[in-house]
Design an enzyme around this catalytic site. Structure first.
Site, PDB file in Angstrom:
ATOM      1  N   ARG A  62      11.917 -42.687  -6.530  1.00 26.74           N
ATOM      2  CA  ARG A  62      11.194 -43.703  -7.299  1.00 26.74           C
ATOM      3  C   ARG A  62      11.819 -45.084  -7.120  1.00 26.74           C
ATOM      4  O   ARG A  62      11.145 -46.090  -7.140  1.00 26.74           O
ATOM      5  CB  ARG A  62      11.232 -43.274  -8.758  1.00 26.74           C
TER       6      ARG A  62
ATOM      7  N   ARG B 276      10.252 -38.006  -8.633  1.00 28.19           N
ATOM      8  CA  ARG B 276       9.172 -38.617  -7.852  1.00 28.19           C
ATOM      9  C   ARG B 276       9.568 -38.636  -6.375  1.00 28.19           C
ATOM     10  O   ARG B 276      10.703 -39.022  -6.049  1.00 28.19           O
ATOM     11  CB  ARG B 276       8.944 -40.051  -8.342  1.00 28.19           C
TER      12      ARG B 276
ATOM     13  N   GLU C  97       5.539 -35.246  -7.007  1.00 31.58           N
ATOM     14  CA  GLU C  97       6.699 -34.942  -7.847  1.00 31.58           C
ATOM     15  C   GLU C  97       7.340 -33.671  -7.301  1.00 31.58           C
ATOM     16  O   GLU C  97       6.632 -32.687  -7.041  1.00 31.58           O
ATOM     17  CB  GLU C  97       6.220 -34.736  -9.290  1.00 31.58           C
TER      18      GLU C  97
ATOM     19  N   LYS D 289       1.820 -33.132 -16.100  1.00 33.27           N
ATOM     20  CA  LYS D 289       2.915 -34.088 -15.892  1.00 33.27           C
ATOM     21  C   LYS D 289       4.194 -33.278 -15.761  1.00 33.27           C
ATOM     22  O   LYS D 289       4.706 -32.749 -16.727  1.00 33.27           O
ATOM     23  CB  LYS D 289       3.023 -35.078 -17.046  1.00 33.27           C
TER      24      LYS D 289
ATOM     25  N   PHE E 248       0.185 -35.573  -5.529  1.00 33.40           N
ATOM     26  CA  PHE E 248      -1.007 -35.998  -6.270  1.00 33.40           C
ATOM     27  C   PHE E 248      -1.678 -37.216  -5.633  1.00 33.40           C
ATOM     28  O   PHE E 248      -2.718 -37.656  -6.090  1.00 33.40           O
ATOM     29  CB  PHE E 248      -0.689 -36.279  -7.739  1.00 33.40           C
TER      30      PHE E 248
ATOM     31  N   GLU F 293      -4.000 -34.283 -15.284  1.00 31.80           N
ATOM     32  CA  GLU F 293      -3.085 -33.548 -14.415  1.00 31.80           C
ATOM     33  C   GLU F 293      -1.855 -33.107 -15.186  1.00 31.80           C
ATOM     34  O   GLU F 293      -1.478 -33.763 -16.154  1.00 31.80           O
ATOM     35  CB  GLU F 293      -2.635 -34.473 -13.270  1.00 31.80           C
TER      36      GLU F 293
ATOM     37  N   ARG G 282       2.455 -50.763 -13.810  1.00 29.43           N
ATOM     38  CA  ARG G 282       2.172 -49.885 -14.940  1.00 29.43           C
ATOM     39  C   ARG G 282       0.994 -50.526 -15.649  1.00 29.43           C
ATOM     40  O   ARG G 282       1.149 -51.560 -16.276  1.00 29.43           O
ATOM     41  CB  ARG G 282       3.401 -49.872 -15.848  1.00 29.43           C
TER      42      ARG G 282
ATOM     43  N   LYS H 110       0.185 -41.568 -19.541  1.00 26.08           N
ATOM     44  CA  LYS H 110       0.949 -40.345 -19.723  1.00 26.08           C
ATOM     45  C   LYS H 110       0.927 -39.970 -21.198  1.00 26.08           C
ATOM     46  O   LYS H 110       1.018 -40.832 -22.061  1.00 26.08           O
ATOM     47  CB  LYS H 110       2.383 -40.511 -19.225  1.00 26.08           C
TER      48      LYS H 110
END
Ligand code: AMP
Length: 508
Positions: A228, A213, A257, A208, A297, A206, A370, A376
């Site tokens: 976020r 966010r 985003e 970035k 997303f 996708e 994470r 990313k």
């Protein structure tokens, strides 16, 4: 519970140095709270108020603390919270007037504590971690259980209130619900396209975007947008709320985003968009200057169902049913052959984005985590740094100065600040050059490191800037590697820390 009891607990916590001791006192305190005061009590003992910021000038607080009073009818926690609510709604000096009668009912230590609570300066040492452990203790929960629950309900006050109401077993029913934001899922950085393309086949790649966010909650006509860090940012993005209101469905939570666009529809850098989130006034004017488009997303909740344990591919399918207009969906594709990932990456950079994300199609939504599900891959940036020191290498690099300490200028251009180390990108020729030239610039040395006068400039490539307590600059370069020595540049001409602050995302 009376406020004065809470202040006594706080004093005891402050006087206790051991972690265990503090947790035991907090636990005792939590057990005394009734259901109604549970949330407020947890907030107060953690040094927070439910109203967030009261915006009361420090002069006003000084006046309040000086107020003499009768100390009659000592207020309980609920009375304090009600008064703070009223003060939150009052304007300017009126806030002091509203709080006056309350302060009159307090003793000197209570006044001091309440003033510290209002200004966010309670330092008795009951940080989030300790309060969380005390809550776990109250309900006999394991560390991992309370951590997981906290990710789903990232507010200790409401988590405690929830557990009081539903008991320990409630933890397994702690699903997502509308208007209770969850910590967003995060991505791990990866260095190269090949890593992505080789390791995983069932990927969605996708764009970035370099935006903000947004977690958008909707129930009927009510819409709230969370950042976020789970701050309510609805007020800043009326066009997102308007867009989401047009969806002919009732109850859902979207993750995406928000990007700022210029008059040709091209994304503007994050720093430009950030202006939108900094001001609460003139929002209409800002909307015209920097229009915002949401790119969704993910979908976390729909039709009374928590979707977070479903596979990403399934969530995306539902997302595509909820959002019909593709303008508001992330640009993505499933790579099918060699070269697809690198081509997509180039396209994303050309379109003005920061890089690409790669997500495993069978991954659940892991709130606040994470992990090895989202990756990313960022564009490569270059800056000029100065060498502050070099460490002696080992193995094949024995006897050669290898690991470089890198510095940039501070904002006043008078001092050098360290931003990282690297031994990557060094050819044999460069290593020899350093080993020959750096010792001549030596200021001092120890067994491993030669510290030098800032003189030699190197061009450094890197993928990301991260906040870091490790270095005096408070930033660290990720995946830094040497591109070349810049003999044409002096140490006065290198980049400053401000160039890195611009690249570092503010909310990491
Ligand atoms: P970073 O802030 O560098 O750790 O990257 C993660 C952030 O990238 C997320 O928190 C989002 O704000 C942002 N982002 C941009 N595009 C996407 C995308 N397609 N999927 C997930 N996050 C994205």
């Amino acid at each position: 519970m009376l406020f004065k009891n809470l202040v006594e607990y706080s004093e005891r916590i402050g006087k206790t140095s051991s972690r265990h001791g503090k947790i035991a006192i907090i636990l005792g305190f939590l057990k005394k709270l009734s259901q109604r005061e549970s949330e407020i009590g947890v907030n107060f003992i953690s040094g927070k108020i439910s109203q967030g910021k009261l915006s009361l000038a420090s002069k006003g607080l000084v006046l309040l603390v000086k107020i003499r009073g009768s100390m009659e009818r000592p207020p309980d926690l609920l009375a304090i919270d009600r008064a703070l609510d009223l003060a939150g709604k009052a304007k300017g000096r009126k806030k002091v007037e509203v709080l006056g009668p309350l302060f009159r009912r307090l003793s000197a230590p209570e006044k001091k504590f309440l003033a510290a609570l209002i200004s966010g300066e309670v330092h008795q040492g009951a940080g989030e971690g300790l309060v969380k452990m005390a809550i776990a203790g109250c309900f006999g929960l394991l560390g991992a259980e309370i951590d997981q629950a906290y990710l789903q309900k990232p507010d200790l006050g409401s988590l405690f209130a929830y557990l009081l109401q539903h008991g320990k077993a409630g933890i397994h029913r702690l699903g997502i619900s509308v208007f209770h934001p969850v910590k967003p899922m995060l991505a791990q950085i990866t260095e190269s396209i090949d890593d992505l393309a080789n390791e995983y086949r069932d990927l969605s790649i996708e764009y970035k975007y370099d935006g903000v966010r947004v977690q958008v909650h909707r129930k009927q006509d009510r819409i709230r947008i969370f950042s976020r860090n789970l701050k309510d940012i609805t007020i800043h993005f009326p066009e997102i709320a308007d867009m989401v209101r047009t969806i002919p469905l009732n109850e859902f939570i979207l993750d995406g985003e928000a990007i700022g666009v210029d008059n040709k529809g091209k994304p503007v850098p994050f720093q430009v968009l950030a202006k939108r989130t900094m001001r609460k006034k003139n929002i209409k004017k800002m909307m015209a200057q920097i229009p915002v488009v949401p790119k969704f997303f993910d979908i976390l909740y729909f039709d009374k169902e928590d979707l977070t344990s479903k596979a990403y591919v399934e969530r995306v399918r539902i997302l595509n049913e909820v959002i019909i207009d593709r303008t508001y969906l992330v640009d993505w594709e499933k790579p099918r052959k060699k070269g697809d990932v690198s081509q997509f990456f180039r396209r994303s950079i050309q379109a003005g984005n920061e890089g690409i994300m790669a997500k495993l199609l069978d991954a659940p939504y892991r709130a606040g985590k994470r992990g090895k599900y989202w990756f990313k891959l960022k564009n490569v940036y270059t800056i000029d740094c100065v060498i502050l020191a070099a460490e002696w290498g080992h193995g094949r690099r024995e006897g050669l100065l290898s690991n470089l300490h890198l510095g940039v200028l501070d904002e006043t251009k008078t001092k050098y600040l360290m931003v990282g180390k690297t031994f990557k990108g060094l050819t044999d020729e460069i290593l020899v050059w350093f080993t020959e030239h750096l010792p001549a610039l030596k200021v001092h040395e120890d067994a491993w490191t030669v510290y030098v006068r800032p003189h030699v400039v190197v061009e450094i490539a890197f993928n990301e800037v991260q906040k870091s307590p490790k270095y005096d600059s408070k930033f660290a370069l990720r995946f830094a590697r040497v591109k070349r020595i810049r003999k044409d540049k002096s140490a006065r001409e290198i980049n400053t820390i401000l160039d890195l602050v611009k690249l570092g995302r503010s909310d990491d």
